[in-house]
Scaffold this motif. Sequence first.
Motif, short mmCIF file in Angstrom:
data_model
loop_
_atom_site.label_atom_id
_atom_site.label_comp_id
_atom_site.label_asym_id
_atom_site.label_seq_id
_atom_site.Cartn_x
_atom_site.Cartn_y
_atom_site.Cartn_z
N ARG A 68 -44.07 1.65 -9.87
CA ARG A 68 -42.97 1.38 -8.95
C ARG A 68 -43.20 2.16 -7.66
N PRO A 69 -43.55 1.52 -6.58
CA PRO A 69 -43.77 0.08 -6.43
C PRO A 69 -45.14 -0.32 -7.00
N PRO A 70 -45.28 -1.56 -7.47
CA PRO A 70 -46.56 -2.00 -8.03
C PRO A 70 -47.62 -2.22 -6.95
N VAL A 71 -48.51 -1.27 -6.81
CA VAL A 71 -49.60 -1.36 -5.84
C VAL A 71 -50.78 -0.59 -6.40
N SER A 72 -51.99 -1.06 -6.12
CA SER A 72 -53.19 -0.49 -6.75
C SER A 72 -54.20 -0.02 -5.71
N ASN A 73 -55.19 0.73 -6.21
CA ASN A 73 -56.33 1.18 -5.40
C ASN A 73 -55.89 1.98 -4.17
N ILE A 74 -55.03 2.97 -4.43
CA ILE A 74 -54.45 3.78 -3.37
C ILE A 74 -55.38 4.94 -3.04
N ASP A 75 -55.63 5.15 -1.76
CA ASP A 75 -56.46 6.27 -1.31
C ASP A 75 -55.61 7.45 -0.83
N HIS A 76 -54.46 7.16 -0.23
CA HIS A 76 -53.58 8.22 0.28
C HIS A 76 -52.14 7.85 -0.07
N LEU A 77 -51.49 8.69 -0.87
CA LEU A 77 -50.07 8.50 -1.17
C LEU A 77 -49.27 9.49 -0.35
N VAL A 78 -48.36 9.00 0.47
CA VAL A 78 -47.55 9.84 1.34
C VAL A 78 -46.10 9.74 0.90
N ILE A 79 -45.54 10.85 0.45
CA ILE A 79 -44.14 10.89 0.05
C ILE A 79 -43.31 11.20 1.28
N VAL A 80 -42.45 10.27 1.65
CA VAL A 80 -41.62 10.42 2.85
C VAL A 80 -40.22 10.84 2.43
N MET A 81 -39.78 11.99 2.93
CA MET A 81 -38.43 12.49 2.73
C MET A 81 -37.76 12.58 4.10
N SER A 82 -36.45 12.71 4.11
CA SER A 82 -35.76 12.93 5.39
C SER A 82 -35.07 14.29 5.37
N ALA A 83 -34.99 14.89 6.54
CA ALA A 83 -34.32 16.18 6.65
C ALA A 83 -32.81 16.03 6.49
N LYS A 84 -32.31 14.87 6.92
CA LYS A 84 -30.87 14.61 6.86
C LYS A 84 -30.67 13.10 6.89
N ALA A 85 -29.58 12.65 6.25
CA ALA A 85 -29.17 11.24 6.25
C ALA A 85 -30.28 10.31 5.76
N PRO A 86 -30.63 10.37 4.48
CA PRO A 86 -30.07 11.20 3.41
C PRO A 86 -30.61 12.63 3.48
N HIS A 197 -31.78 -1.07 1.14
CA HIS A 197 -33.16 -1.53 1.01
C HIS A 197 -33.48 -2.52 2.11
N THR A 198 -34.40 -2.14 2.99
CA THR A 198 -34.78 -3.02 4.08
C THR A 198 -36.11 -3.70 3.80
N THR A 199 -36.98 -3.07 3.05
CA THR A 199 -38.25 -3.68 2.69
C THR A 199 -38.08 -4.38 1.34
N ARG A 200 -38.22 -5.69 1.32
CA ARG A 200 -37.92 -6.44 0.11
C ARG A 200 -39.18 -6.82 -0.67
N HIS A 201 -40.31 -6.59 -0.10
CA HIS A 201 -41.56 -6.85 -0.81
C HIS A 201 -42.61 -5.87 -0.31
N ILE A 202 -43.69 -5.74 -1.07
CA ILE A 202 -44.78 -4.86 -0.67
C ILE A 202 -45.73 -5.63 0.24
N GLU A 203 -46.12 -5.00 1.32
CA GLU A 203 -47.05 -5.65 2.23
C GLU A 203 -48.00 -4.62 2.82
N LEU A 204 -49.28 -4.98 2.90
CA LEU A 204 -50.28 -4.12 3.49
C LEU A 204 -50.55 -4.57 4.92
N PHE A 205 -50.62 -3.61 5.84
CA PHE A 205 -50.93 -3.90 7.23
C PHE A 205 -52.26 -3.26 7.59
N LYS A 206 -53.10 -4.02 8.25
CA LYS A 206 -54.42 -3.54 8.62
C LYS A 206 -54.32 -2.52 9.75
N PHE A 207 -55.06 -1.42 9.63
CA PHE A 207 -55.16 -0.47 10.74
C PHE A 207 -56.42 0.36 10.56
#
Length: 291
Positions: A68-86, A197-207
């Motif tokens: 969760r979320p179902p995604v594979s072959n990850i090279d970098h996992l970034v945990i995003v937290m917020s300082a406030k709200a939430p 929830h604003t992102t309703r599906h998983i999507e990869l963007f090229k960069f």
Amino acid sequence: MKTGRIVKLVSGVYQVDVDGALYNTKPRGLFRKKKFSPIVGDVVDFEVENESEGYIYHVHERSNQLKRPPVSNIDHLVIVMSAKAPDFSSQLLDRFLVIAHSYALSPSIVVTKKDLLTDKASQDLNERLEVYRELGYDVEVVGRDDAVEQLFTNWSEGLVVLSGQSGVGKSTLLNKFHPELSLETQDISKALNRGRHTTRHIELFKFEKGYVADTPGFSALDFDHIDKTELKDYFVEIEDYGTACKFRDCMHMKEPKCHVKAQVEVGAIREFRYQHYVQLYEELANRKERY
């Protein structure tokens, strides 16, 4: 026959990227028989039916996989937290870290919305985050007006997954880096202190030389795949000091001559981290057996 990476899944259609060319594909029936489904991030072989469509017939072995979320072959996992709200929660952060380590991933930490904090709250947050830096985690703190290009440059190769609860600013970070994406964002629900929830599906963007994933946020964390006896391995300092315990199978709870508890008492292991370990251990120990 072509080989590419699945970058999007919507309504049973897998969009596969092959050197910039996108194909809408569907899996062959053999996957249903095997009760196996391709997921975003998979490298697949597919047969081309026409200029932009095809059928997947082989999924390459995954180097890793998130449930969760179902995604594979990850090279970098970034945990995003917020300082406030939430509001920032070290307990929630520790739970995300446990999930990451349970999948053998080495996460980085990004904390957003620092501009919403008072000077005192900002100082308190930095003191708490310093604990994670001392544990070896890469930690970045950003505000609304801060540039994020350097963040993404640090992850310029491979697949980057931004993960965290809803409303912490994952889509906002991506929009700042890639304004042309225009990803949907929404305000925080004040009553619940969490994002919609604003992102309703998983999507990869090229960069650069890889991809970055926008994934749905979490309202709950799934620990079903983790046994209570494994949990000590997912707190890095507890795993480290635990090797000196008298008993090899010490769970660092009530066992005698526990080196981990001794290190908590002298401050080598932070009390709040140990308490988060104990709370989660008890949750895993008390969960009902599933049949």
